[in-house]
Design an enzyme around this catalytic site. Structure first.
Site, PDB file in Angstrom:
ATOM      1  N   LYS A  78      37.313  49.479  13.692  1.00 48.53           N
ATOM      2  CA  LYS A  78      37.920  48.378  14.449  1.00 48.53           C
ATOM      3  C   LYS A  78      38.788  48.957  15.573  1.00 48.53           C
ATOM      4  O   LYS A  78      39.507  49.937  15.360  1.00 48.53           O
ATOM      5  CB  LYS A  78      38.761  47.523  13.487  1.00 48.53           C
ATOM      6  CG  LYS A  78      39.264  46.212  14.068  1.00 48.53           C
ATOM      7  CD  LYS A  78      40.002  45.382  13.013  1.00 48.53           C
ATOM      8  CE  LYS A  78      40.501  44.059  13.567  1.00 48.53           C
ATOM      9  NZ  LYS A  78      41.189  43.234  12.555  1.00 48.53           N
ATOM     10  N   SER A 163      39.794  38.260  12.246  1.00 47.47           N
ATOM     11  CA  SER A 163      39.692  38.963  13.506  1.00 47.47           C
ATOM     12  C   SER A 163      38.724  40.147  13.482  1.00 47.47           C
ATOM     13  O   SER A 163      38.326  40.615  14.544  1.00 47.47           O
ATOM     14  CB  SER A 163      41.073  39.489  13.906  1.00 47.47           C
ATOM     15  OG  SER A 163      41.526  40.459  12.984  1.00 47.47           O
ATOM     16  N   SER A 187      41.686  38.398   7.868  1.00 45.88           N
ATOM     17  CA  SER A 187      40.842  38.982   8.912  1.00 45.88           C
ATOM     18  C   SER A 187      39.757  39.939   8.427  1.00 45.88           C
ATOM     19  O   SER A 187      38.927  40.376   9.230  1.00 45.88           O
ATOM     20  CB  SER A 187      41.712  39.704   9.944  1.00 45.88           C
ATOM     21  OG  SER A 187      42.329  38.790  10.799  1.00 45.88           O
TER      22      SER A 187
END
Lengths: 499, 95
Positions: A78, A163, A187
């Protein structure tokens, strides 16, 4: 030749250790898949050369007999994780051009075990969002599309959740074997549910937050997005651990999580919280939850009705605490130390213009809310009140765990929705996290396990919530649930080369 | 509690985010929607309840008060939009 991108992490590990395959060919296969799936927008930056170098290093480790669970496993990272010399912007414009001079502890742990970085994955800006539509780099497309009534695949795109939407889409499309995510209010778990994956948020303090770009420091935790529960156990073991550089990381040994997957949960008490039956929840989710209860009962668990009375206050509590912490954490982006600068007439004017241009709408909204609830005269009414309710929410779980060992709930109140559907209504977007936020506020571990498809063929997950540092038990139950659900569905390929 | 345009402008200034006059109205509406919604917390009786300070019971670790890090100025300023003579450079603040 078999398609190496279809392997689970544990199968790839076994093949690597037996030298049936090399890390180099496994990595090459995934780099080709990334190229082919570029329209998903799951990756912001692909680090192909670095990946091949790391794969060669991993093959050397294996040949020297130093292989770990993650050695030679190609993964997505990420964008929120600082990776030395590589794009690390938490998908924000305000960090334009930022290349850290250091490596986050979690990624350092993974590289030390021989994992291979394929690239940086897209996400909601600063991890604020539930659909991956708040990224400076554009939205991520979920590999899963709904079926039309006639059985054909819809041509509408769905969101991968957020997210950690890029990480989820990358794994679901078989462009990485696994990926790191971060979870502040759901998330990791909600994107896992939207993309048919396993997503684990460990106990607060289990992973070091050092080198993770901060959103809400009392809630942020690192965790894996993987194809199976076993994969999550292997990757978690590599990511976790005490770090003197993070004073909130907990100094207790990391267990062998994979060894906890015994398949035996007889006598274990599973709590079912009545407050998680919310109005307007689609039938498919209610049915799947009941099925999950039956699966665990059939495996010998005891089902216990429990109450978590403050559940309905978790979301409003979160939307005071998280913006408050974000307004403080994001004060560092001022056009001086790194990233974007927009010149102004004075130092203050430069700050204001830089932050107006650099932050997206949702980030600005949360900074403003956070600034307001922390401002003189409102601190007690909002922030202190929310932190008191947070204590009550944590107490609900403490009382529940006097009666049960783990808790079973749905992961999200819906399946993946269409791209653009909720983007203009922040409040309806926030409601996506209704089932994941309570465990976050209490610092507890949670895992989403893919459990079925809805009537339109989109994946749905069930969430298990464990006790603090109870990841072993949590993974053991998740493994049994996964086995019983027998979820084997894959998204029908509509992107790239369709042959 | 709700915010008016003047308050939004004040918060935006505190947060050092430029919000133009024609954005104020819209921003005010969005913030009030969220503030109205979190207002439901006032129903909860929190008398005598301690505010949460740490989710995991842990003592903060102490270490010796020694310098353990530093000595790499070049790396620190490497990402700066503007650096001069080994320092971060900002617009002139003293007349």
């Amino acid at each position: 030749m078999r398609d190496l991108t279809k392997l689970t992490l544990s199968a790839a590990r076994d093949a690597l250790h037996k030298k049936d395959i090399s890390a180099a060919e496994l990595t090459e296969a995934h780099l080709r898949a990334i190229d082919d799936a570029s329209e998903l927008n799951a990756y912001i930056e692909v680090t192909a050369d670095k990946a091949m170098d790391m794969a060669v290093g991993a093959d050397k480790m294996i040949n020297a007999g130093n292989a770990h669970g993650m050695t030679g496993i190609p993964i997505g990272i990420k964008d929120l994780y600082c990776t030395k010399g590589v794009h690390s912007q938490s998908s924000s414009h305000i960090l334009d051009g930022f290349k850290p001079e250091y490596e986050s502890t979690v990624t350092s742990n993974l590289w030390a075990d021989g994992a291979v970085m394929l690239g940086k994955t897209n996400q909601d800006e600063f991890a604020m969002g539930s659909s991956n539509e708040n990224s400076h780099y554009g939205p991520v497309k979920n590999p899963w599309r709904a079926d039309k009534k006639n059985g054909d695949l819809s041509d509408k795109n769905t969101v991968p959740g957020g997210s950690s939407g890029g990480s989820a889409a990358a794994v679901a499309a078989d462009t990485s074997i696994a990926a790191t995510g971060t979870d502040t209010g759901g998330s990791i778990r909600q994107p896992a549910s939207f993309t048919g994956l396993v997503g684990l948020k460990p106990t607060y303090g289990r992973c070091s937050r050092w080198g993770m770009i901060a959103f809400a420091s009392s809630l942020d935790q690192a965790g894996p997005l993987t194809k199976t529960v076993r994969d999550a156990a292997i990757m978690m073991e590599s990511m976790a651990g005490y770090d003197p550089k993070d004073s909130t990381s907990t100094n207790i040994p990391v267990p062998n999580y994979e060894a906890a997957l015994t398949g035996d949960i007889r006598g274990l008490k599973v709590g079912i919280p009545r407050e998680y039956r919310v109005d307007g929840m689609p039938n498919g989710i209610e049915t799947l939850w009941s099925q999950g209860i039956d699966w665990l009962k059939d495996a010998g668990a005891e089902i216990i009705d429990i109450s978590l009375p403050h559940t309905k206050y978790a979301l409003p509590t979160y939307y005071i605490v998280a913006p408050a912490e974000c307004s403080s954490n994001l004060a560092r982006y001022d056009g001086v130390k790194y990233g974007l600068r927009v010149n102004g007439d004075s130092l203050d004017d430069m700050y204001k213009k830089t932050r107006a241009a650099g932050f997206g709408d949702e980030v600005k909204r949360r900074i403003l809310i956070g600034t307001y609830v922390l401002s003189a005269g409102y601190y007690d009414a909002y922030y202190l009140k929310a932190q008191r309710v947070r204590t009550l929410i944590a107490n609900d779980f403490k009382l529940a765990y006097e009666k049960c060992d783990v808790i079973l709930t749905p992961t999200a109140p819906s399946a993946a929705f269409n791209l653009g559907e909720k983007v203009s209504d922040p409040l309806s977007m926030y409601l996506n996290d209704v089932f994941t936020v309570p465990a976050s506020l209490a610092g507890l571990p949670g895992i989403s396990v893919p459990a079925g498809l809805n009537s339109q063929g989109l994946p749905l997950g069930l969430q298990l919530i464990g006790q603090a540092f109870g990841e072993e038990q949590l993974l053991a139950v998740a493994d049994v649930l996964e086995c019983a659900a027998g979820f084997k569905a894959k998204p029908k390929k509509w992107w790239g080369d369709k042959s | 509690m709700s915010v008016d345009k003047e308050t939004v402008a004040k918060i935006a200034n505190l947060a050092r985010i430029e919000v133009s006059d024609n954005e104020l109205e819209n921003t005010m509406g969005e913030l009030n929607n969220i503030l109205d919604w979190v207002e439901q917390l006032s129903e909860v009786n929190t008398d005598g309840i301690e505010a949460m300070t740490s989710v995991v019971a842990a003592d903060l670790p102490l270490r010796e008060d020694k310098i353990t890090d530093g000595g790499y100025r070049e790396e620190v300023i490497k990402n700066a939009p503007l650096a001069e003579h080994g320092f971060f450079a900002v617009p002139k603040v003293i007349e």
